[in-house]
Design an enzyme around this catalytic site. Structure first.
Site, mmCIF file in Angstrom:
data_model
loop_
_atom_site.group_PDB
_atom_site.id
_atom_site.type_symbol
_atom_site.label_atom_id
_atom_site.label_comp_id
_atom_site.label_asym_id
_atom_site.label_seq_id
_atom_site.Cartn_x
_atom_site.Cartn_y
_atom_site.Cartn_z
ATOM 1 C CG HIS A 1 2.265 11.663 11.182
ATOM 2 N ND1 HIS A 1 0.962 11.497 10.767
ATOM 3 C CD2 HIS A 1 2.669 12.864 10.681
ATOM 4 C CE1 HIS A 1 0.603 12.533 10.039
ATOM 5 N NE2 HIS A 1 1.610 13.375 9.972
ATOM 6 C CE1 TYR A 2 0.646 16.814 11.585
ATOM 7 C CE2 TYR A 2 0.619 18.554 13.237
ATOM 8 C CZ TYR A 2 0.548 18.161 11.926
ATOM 9 O OH TYR A 2 0.389 19.096 10.941
ATOM 10 N NE ARG B 1 -7.463 34.899 7.283
ATOM 11 C CZ ARG B 1 -6.592 34.552 8.233
ATOM 12 N NH1 ARG B 1 -5.323 34.375 7.907
ATOM 13 N NH2 ARG B 1 -6.962 34.391 9.479
ATOM 14 C CD GLN C 1 3.350 19.926 8.336
ATOM 15 O OE1 GLN C 1 3.934 18.905 8.658
ATOM 16 N NE2 GLN C 1 2.215 19.910 7.657
ATOM 17 N N GLY D 1 0.797 -1.222 0.000
ATOM 18 C CA GLY D 1 0.000 0.000 0.000
ATOM 19 C C GLY D 1 0.829 1.273 0.000
ATOM 20 C CG HIS E 1 -2.666 14.795 13.086
ATOM 21 N ND1 HIS E 1 -2.191 13.568 13.493
ATOM 22 C CD2 HIS E 1 -2.909 14.663 11.749
ATOM 23 C CE1 HIS E 1 -2.146 12.741 12.455
ATOM 24 N NE2 HIS E 1 -2.581 13.388 11.397
ATOM 25 N NE ARG F 1 6.598 28.120 8.556
ATOM 26 C CZ ARG F 1 5.719 28.888 7.924
ATOM 27 N NH1 ARG F 1 5.141 29.891 8.591
ATOM 28 N NH2 ARG F 1 5.411 28.702 6.666
#
Length: 519
Positions: free
Chosen positions: A215-216, A491, A399, A42, A277, A397
């Site tokens: 994964h965060y 936005r 990412q 996958g 997340h 920040r």
């Protein structure tokens, strides 16, 4: 279950240590290591899991004399066919030096492929036979066999796969060792389904064997939160309702659901991003100081803050859906699924009473980024008359272009006393030149091998997170809470900005633009 299964390793800090500097507690964990990727054919496995394993191999964390990697899926292909499919994902074409190609080739030699269905006794017996052969070749009197199963699969097959692993593929070493499973999100669609899934897996495996991956929690700047908050005297006395006006945790993507509209429509932006997340980031921002860095102490504090969140109010939620979302043939014509959401959370405890936490996520917006914004209150008795125009703000920040910067008020150069907003800036690409920031999956897979659950979601934590959002999600599913249309490349709905200003008390500085420093 073996007593070693309950062992929770303590790590000093969150950086990935070199193999030579591992804690002495881990010294006994030698011997054969079998890593099984279920769903090996996958996209997740090809794009994230196998590349993460390759990078760990490159850095010496997967010794060639200990490790064998098994791919398992229904697709009927050979070992060589799987390796050829993976090769292009392991090293970019621009970095095809002979040395790098040799590393890739050596890594691919560690991979074997087994084909079988996810509810097949024959398939898993064959997998167990292959693993046992590897263990017999690598066994030593000092070592014990370790089996790690990564479920890169949809949740619909978790129960059958876990049952097959439990019945046919558990570690059989008399010398100790362990069997662990990594489970990918989504962990259910609401409180009931999440609890059902947890019960099904919990009947087969003990909690210390289960690693629910988000994964965060492996991202460098997210891992930095505990260090920032609890290793710096500067922040500790300021991090409360007396000084902080509001907190924003924001995730933006500048593209829509192209290619996965049908999947996304089953979940929506709250289930896909916010409930997992962003809520994990919220926990690290809002939690109290843990007793130690042990995994259970940290996760105890995360659960406490989740259980302190008040019910979400209707007038503190804005949902949106970008125009053109329903043009996807896989999306229902009358879908109400939000592709954008702004939700205000309020924490009912002494530290945060009255401070709004704004969780915001959206697709097809004007930019791609993820960050945390901690805005401080106005300066009392402001003699420079910059009140309600320019506030201190600490920005992390996540990412892209990882950075931390503090927005400060300073004197504008010149003969007059005129204030301007500037920043103290720590940009990682500039400050840490030549240092490669590990991918989240690398860190989390290594944590699983080491037995460190600090950056994984515990069952009661998962339950508490679903309790916060399930009432709102059920109302959205029933069509009782409508999504507002917004144009791609903006936005999001204008109502979200209005909510931020009126309900969260955020003060904008339109003239300020952060510019990442150049190398």
């Amino acid at each position: 279950m073996k007593s070693s299964e309950w062992h929770v390793e303590r790590r000093h800090g969150s950086k990935i240590e070199s193999p030579s500097s591992r804690d002495s507690e881990n010294a006994h964990e030698t011997g054969p290591l079998s890593i099984v990727i279920l769903g090996a054919s996958g996209d997740l496995a090809k794009k994230k899991t196998f590349p993460a394993l390759f990078h760990l191999y490159e850095q010496g964390f997967l010794p060639q004399n200990e490790v064998c990697i098994f791919g398992y899926a229904r697709t009927k292909i050979t070992d060589d066919e799987l390796k050829n499919r993976l090769r292009g994902y392991l090293v970019p074409a621009k970095d095809s030096s002979s040395e790098q190609l040799e590393k890739v080739s050596n890594f691919l030699h560690l991979i074997k492929y087994v084909s079988g269905s996810y509810d097949s006794k024959d398939g898993f017996c064959n997998l167990d036979k292959e693993i046992s052969e590897h263990e017999s070749l690598k066994s030593s009197v000092q070592g014990s066999s370790r089996r790690l199963f990564y479920l890169a699969l949809p949740p619909t097959v978790y129960q059958s796969v876990c049952k097959m692993i439990k019945t046919y593929c558990m570690n059989k070493s008399d010398l100790g060792g362990w069997t662990r499973i990594i489970v990918e999100k989504p962990f259910g669609k609401d409180l009931e389904s999440a609890e059902q899934l947890s019960t099904q897996i919990g009947e087969l495996f003990e909690e210390p064997q289960i690693y629910r991956i988000d994964h965060y929690l492996g991202k460098e700047l997210v891992q930095n939160m505990l260090v920032l908050r609890f290793a710096n005297r500067l922040f500790m006395p300021q991090w409360n309702r007396d000084n902080i006006a509001n907190v924003q945790i924001v995730f933006r993507e500048d593209f829509g659901t192209e290619g996965r509209g049908g999947y996304f429509d089953q979940y929506g932006i709250i289930r896909d991003i916010i409930q997992n997340h962003l809520l994990q980031v919220f926990c690290l921002v809002a939690m109290e100081k843990p007793v130690s860095l042990k995994a259970e102490h940290i996760r105890d504090e995360k659960v406490k803050v989740l259980e302190s969140v008040l019910p979400i109010k209707d007038d503190e939620v804005v949902l949106g859906q970008y125009e053109g979302y329903r043009d996807d043939a896989t999306v229902p014509d009358h879908s109400n699924t939000p592709t954008f959401a702004t939700v205000i959370l309020r924490v009912n405890n002494e530290r945060w009473d009255g401070v709004p936490f704004v969780l915001k996520a959206g697709k097809a917006l004007s930019s791609r980024k993820a960050d945390i914004r901690v805005q401080f209150k106005d300066v009392p008795g402001d003699i420079f008359k910059c009140q309600k125009q320019e506030r201190n703000e600490f920005v992390i920040r996540l990412q892209p272009s990882e950075a931390m910067y503090m927005k400060l008020i300073v004197k504008k150069p010149g003969l007059d006393i005129e204030t301007v907003q500037s920043e103290l800036d720590l940009s990682y690409r500039q400050r840490y030149q030549g240092v490669t920031i590990p991918e989240a999956y690398e860190r989390l897979i290594l944590d699983t091998i080491r037995g460190d659950q600090q950056h994984f979601v515990r069952r009661d934590e998962l339950k508490a997170s679903w309790e916060i959002f399930t009432p709102l999600l059920h109302r959205i599913d029933k069509g009782e809470f409508k999504s507002i249309p917004y144009k791609p490349g903006t936005r999001g709905p204008a109502e979200a900005d209005k909510l931020l200003l009126e309900k969260a008390g955020y003060v904008q500085t339109p003239s300020y633009i952060w510019i990442p420093p150049t190398l």
